[in-house]
Design a protein around this motif. Sequence first.
Motif, PDB file in Angstrom:
ATOM      1  N   ALA A  59       0.836  -1.210   0.000  1.00 38.64           N
ATOM      2  CA  ALA A  59       0.000   0.000   0.000  1.00 38.64           C
ATOM      3  C   ALA A  59       0.864   1.250   0.000  1.00 38.64           C
ATOM      4  O   ALA A  59       0.880   2.009   0.971  1.00 38.64           O
ATOM      5  CB  ALA A  59      -0.928  -0.014   1.205  1.00 38.64           C
ATOM      6  N   PRO A  60       1.611   1.501  -1.087  1.00 37.62           N
ATOM      7  CA  PRO A  60       2.472   2.693  -1.117  1.00 37.62           C
ATOM      8  C   PRO A  60       1.647   3.978  -1.047  1.00 37.62           C
ATOM      9  O   PRO A  60       0.577   4.080  -1.647  1.00 37.62           O
ATOM     10  CB  PRO A  60       3.196   2.564  -2.458  1.00 37.62           C
ATOM     11  N   ILE A  75      -4.177   0.823   3.703  1.00 32.41           N
ATOM     12  CA  ILE A  75      -3.558  -0.496   3.820  1.00 32.41           C
ATOM     13  C   ILE A  75      -4.624  -1.593   3.766  1.00 32.41           C
ATOM     14  O   ILE A  75      -4.480  -2.579   3.033  1.00 32.41           O
ATOM     15  CB  ILE A  75      -2.753  -0.587   5.131  1.00 32.41           C
ATOM     16  N   MET A  76      -5.695  -1.421   4.508  1.00 31.48           N
ATOM     17  CA  MET A  76      -6.749  -2.433   4.521  1.00 31.48           C
ATOM     18  C   MET A  76      -7.349  -2.626   3.130  1.00 31.48           C
ATOM     19  O   MET A  76      -7.581  -3.754   2.690  1.00 31.48           O
ATOM     20  CB  MET A  76      -7.836  -2.042   5.518  1.00 31.48           C
ATOM     21  N   ARG A  77      -7.584  -1.536   2.425  1.00 32.94           N
ATOM     22  CA  ARG A  77      -8.177  -1.649   1.092  1.00 32.94           C
ATOM     23  C   ARG A  77      -7.215  -2.312   0.111  1.00 32.94           C
ATOM     24  O   ARG A  77      -7.627  -3.024  -0.803  1.00 32.94           O
ATOM     25  CB  ARG A  77      -8.586  -0.264   0.587  1.00 32.94           C
ATOM     26  N   ALA A  78      -5.911  -2.070   0.304  1.00 32.83           N
ATOM     27  CA  ALA A  78      -4.928  -2.608  -0.627  1.00 32.83           C
ATOM     28  C   ALA A  78      -4.721  -4.107  -0.460  1.00 32.83           C
ATOM     29  O   ALA A  78      -4.453  -4.811  -1.433  1.00 32.83           O
ATOM     30  CB  ALA A  78      -3.594  -1.872  -0.456  1.00 32.83           C
ATOM     31  N   ILE A  79      -4.855  -4.602   0.767  1.00 33.24           N
ATOM     32  CA  ILE A  79      -4.497  -6.014   1.017  1.00 33.24           C
ATOM     33  C   ILE A  79      -5.690  -6.946   1.144  1.00 33.24           C
ATOM     34  O   ILE A  79      -5.525  -8.161   1.160  1.00 33.24           O
ATOM     35  CB  ILE A  79      -3.604  -6.126   2.268  1.00 33.24           C
ATOM     36  N   GLN A  80      -6.898  -6.391   1.266  1.00 38.82           N
ATOM     37  CA  GLN A  80      -8.015  -7.248   1.649  1.00 38.82           C
ATOM     38  C   GLN A  80      -8.300  -8.364   0.639  1.00 38.82           C
ATOM     39  O   GLN A  80      -8.590  -9.510   1.034  1.00 38.82           O
ATOM     40  CB  GLN A  80      -9.274  -6.419   1.905  1.00 38.82           C
TER      41      GLN A  80
END
Length: 316
Positions: free
Chosen positions: A159-160, A214-219
């Motif tokens: 999540a850069p 971060i949550m949106r990028a990895i979910q």
Amino acid sequence: MGPGNRPLDLEWLEDFLALAESGNFSRAAQARSIAQPAFSRHIRALEEWVGVDLFDRSAHPAALTAAGKRFQPLLQEVLAALEAARIKARAAHDLAAASLSFAATHVLSLTFFPRWLASVEARLSLGPIQTISDSSQACEDLMLQRRVQFVLCHGHAQAPGRLDEAQYPMLRLSDDVLVPVAAPDARGLPQHALGAPQAPSVLAYSEASGLGRIMRAIQDSEFGKDFAPSLSVVFTAHHAALLRTMALEGRGLAWLPMSLVADDLRGGALVDAGAGGWRVPVDIRLYRQLAHMAPVAEALWELVRDGAAAQPSHAA
């Protein structure tokens, strides 16, 4: 500006005081290192700006008129105040240049930053410190606008953020982990749990939140493509501390940093809503300005870099 919006040249004020002291146009012009004709024009221009004669030229030496006598002490006060303002402004600039300026996300300013700063101060004299606590997006804005030297925030390789994209130097200071937590029911079980037949009520992060990014990028990659649609978002905010408060009140489950909720979990005020799973490891990161900074800021960066050298970097 003066009468008729005519401009005022500060040199005329110094010329006025020189003439008031000597009473002689030639000597005053010499003292001011100005040719006498130009000096005389300055005095006349000042009188036109004021709107009255300040000197009685028929007297020898030239004497102040009643208006000039009233004008002189007030002018001396103005020039003294201007000089004091200049000195204070330069002192403020020097202080700002010598001080450290941080922007830290709300959650880290409450949990990690005070202890980390104390450990740095044990090894380096830092002097004045300015700290701004805000959302991740606002902290990035402050760095991009060059209004702070350092930004402290959470990060994740997948999540850069904008500072990563602009290649700002970064050091990984420590680890943290986002844990799904909820208030317990009478049996000590989470009131809102992942994996339950009913979609759990979720307290989510807003777009301005770095943890939300971060949550949106990895979910999808970590929890599967069916994960997000299975949730029922009932509340949104960009402060983890606010989500914690809502979770404590039983309003839903939230992915909160362990650094924030460790005591709640130990004391039973919150419980793991994911049965030990659904956790997201994250970094605690320090970013710095691209350009050269004040010596104390550079010394801090070097100290922290040397301390972080043995840790693996997870730069995006």
